[in-house]
Design a protein around this motif. Structure first.
Motif, mmCIF file in Angstrom:
data_model
loop_
_atom_site.group_PDB
_atom_site.id
_atom_site.type_symbol
_atom_site.label_atom_id
_atom_site.label_comp_id
_atom_site.label_asym_id
_atom_site.label_seq_id
_atom_site.Cartn_x
_atom_site.Cartn_y
_atom_site.Cartn_z
ATOM 1 N N THR A 38 -6.870 -6.103 0.343
ATOM 2 C CA THR A 38 -7.421 -5.770 1.822
ATOM 3 C C THR A 38 -7.765 -4.355 1.795
ATOM 4 O O THR A 38 -8.506 -4.157 2.810
ATOM 5 N N ARG A 39 -7.352 -3.463 1.137
ATOM 6 C CA ARG A 39 -7.510 -2.047 1.263
ATOM 7 C C ARG A 39 -8.461 -1.678 0.155
ATOM 8 O O ARG A 39 -8.586 -1.917 -0.887
ATOM 9 N N PHE A 40 -9.503 -0.380 0.878
ATOM 10 C CA PHE A 40 -10.250 0.165 0.066
ATOM 11 C C PHE A 40 -9.839 0.556 -1.312
ATOM 12 O O PHE A 40 -10.545 0.375 -2.230
ATOM 13 N N ASP A 41 -8.568 1.254 -1.256
ATOM 14 C CA ASP A 41 -8.123 1.708 -2.729
ATOM 15 C C ASP A 41 -7.842 0.656 -3.579
ATOM 16 O O ASP A 41 -7.991 0.801 -4.796
ATOM 17 N N ARG A 69 -12.990 -5.694 9.566
ATOM 18 C CA ARG A 69 -12.215 -4.118 9.480
ATOM 19 C C ARG A 69 -11.342 -4.076 10.423
ATOM 20 O O ARG A 69 -11.524 -3.831 11.699
ATOM 21 N N ARG A 70 -9.791 -3.731 10.007
ATOM 22 C CA ARG A 70 -8.914 -3.553 11.006
ATOM 23 C C ARG A 70 -8.026 -2.379 10.561
ATOM 24 O O ARG A 70 -7.783 -2.104 9.418
ATOM 25 N N PRO A 76 -3.533 9.563 9.126
ATOM 26 C CA PRO A 76 -5.011 9.396 9.695
ATOM 27 C C PRO A 76 -5.202 7.816 9.598
ATOM 28 O O PRO A 76 -4.581 6.907 9.217
ATOM 29 N N VAL A 77 -6.360 7.376 10.430
ATOM 30 C CA VAL A 77 -6.932 6.059 10.623
ATOM 31 C C VAL A 77 -7.302 5.552 9.241
ATOM 32 O O VAL A 77 -8.072 6.385 8.553
ATOM 33 N N ARG A 78 -6.750 4.488 9.076
ATOM 34 C CA ARG A 78 -7.058 3.950 7.624
ATOM 35 C C ARG A 78 -7.238 2.266 8.066
ATOM 36 O O ARG A 78 -6.658 1.663 8.998
ATOM 37 N N HIS A 79 -8.162 1.725 7.346
ATOM 38 C CA HIS A 79 -8.810 0.415 7.636
ATOM 39 C C HIS A 79 -8.487 -0.462 6.493
ATOM 40 O O HIS A 79 -8.444 -0.056 5.324
ATOM 41 N N GLU A 80 -8.260 -1.829 6.701
ATOM 42 C CA GLU A 80 -8.108 -2.825 5.839
ATOM 43 C C GLU A 80 -9.204 -3.710 5.804
ATOM 44 O O GLU A 80 -9.869 -3.647 7.113
ATOM 45 N N TYR A 81 -9.504 -4.512 5.042
ATOM 46 C CA TYR A 81 -10.659 -5.416 5.164
ATOM 47 C C TYR A 81 -10.195 -6.940 4.809
ATOM 48 O O TYR A 81 -9.759 -7.157 3.851
#
Length: 174
Positions: A38-41, A69-70, A76-81
């Motif tokens: 779910t995460r960018f990295d 995108r949540r 810091p603000v980080r999002h998951e997909y």
């Protein structure tokens, strides 16, 4: 960027679907999402994809309603997909594509197979008609035709194809 869909194909569900998921990275990102990433990295590490390409693909998948995108962190603000219902509904398509690829490999050459999560037994994916259970692979048994929203051009296409098609039960050599 100009659309890759020809004007006459804009009503074709295959053309419009390919516009959403026909790009190499998109299918691989969706595959990772089906595996729980779910995460960018996570996507970046799994796919070894550039930051700019991943950013572009994720934005497109969100805009197309396949991922949501949540925020998962505030400072810091980080999002998951996360897959949406629409995105999850593509899983059988991705499974079918992988199965098609595996059909053309010797068993010892396959790097990924689909198995039953409880038994570990390999699955053999097929696409079937939900009503009858029959395989849709037979292009003489199952054919496309114009739907209710078809344009005159689409109706003409399928009228011509139907005219050229042999009658059910007849031999092509007749």
């Amino acid at each position: 960027m100009a659309s890759r869909i020809r004007l006459e194909d804009r009503e074709c569900p295959l053309s419009t679907t390919v516009q959403h998921v026909g790009e190499w990275w998109t299918l691989l990102i969706l595959h990772d999402a089906f595996d729980g990433y779910t995460r960018f990295d996570q996507f970046q590490q799994s796919l070894n994809i550039s930051t700019s390409m991943l950013t572009t693909r994720l934005k497109t998948l969100v805009a197309d309603g396949l991922l949501e995108r949540r925020p998962y962190q505030s400072n810091p603000v980080r999002h998951e997909y996360v897959l949406t219902g629409r995105g999850r509904s593509l899983r059988p398509v991705v499974v079918a594509l992988a199965a098609w690829g595996n059909q053309h490999l010797a068993p010892e050459e396959r790097a990924m197979i689909l198995v039953d999560a409880h038994t570990g037994e390999e699955a053999e994916p097929v696409v079937v008609d939900a009503r009858t259970g029959r395989s849709l692979a037979d292009s003489e048994m199952y054919v496309f035709t114009a739907g209710p929203a078809a344009s005159e051009a689409m109706r003409a296409r399928y009228t011509e194809l139907e005219r050229r098609r042999p009658a059910p039960g007849s031999s092509v050599a007749e």
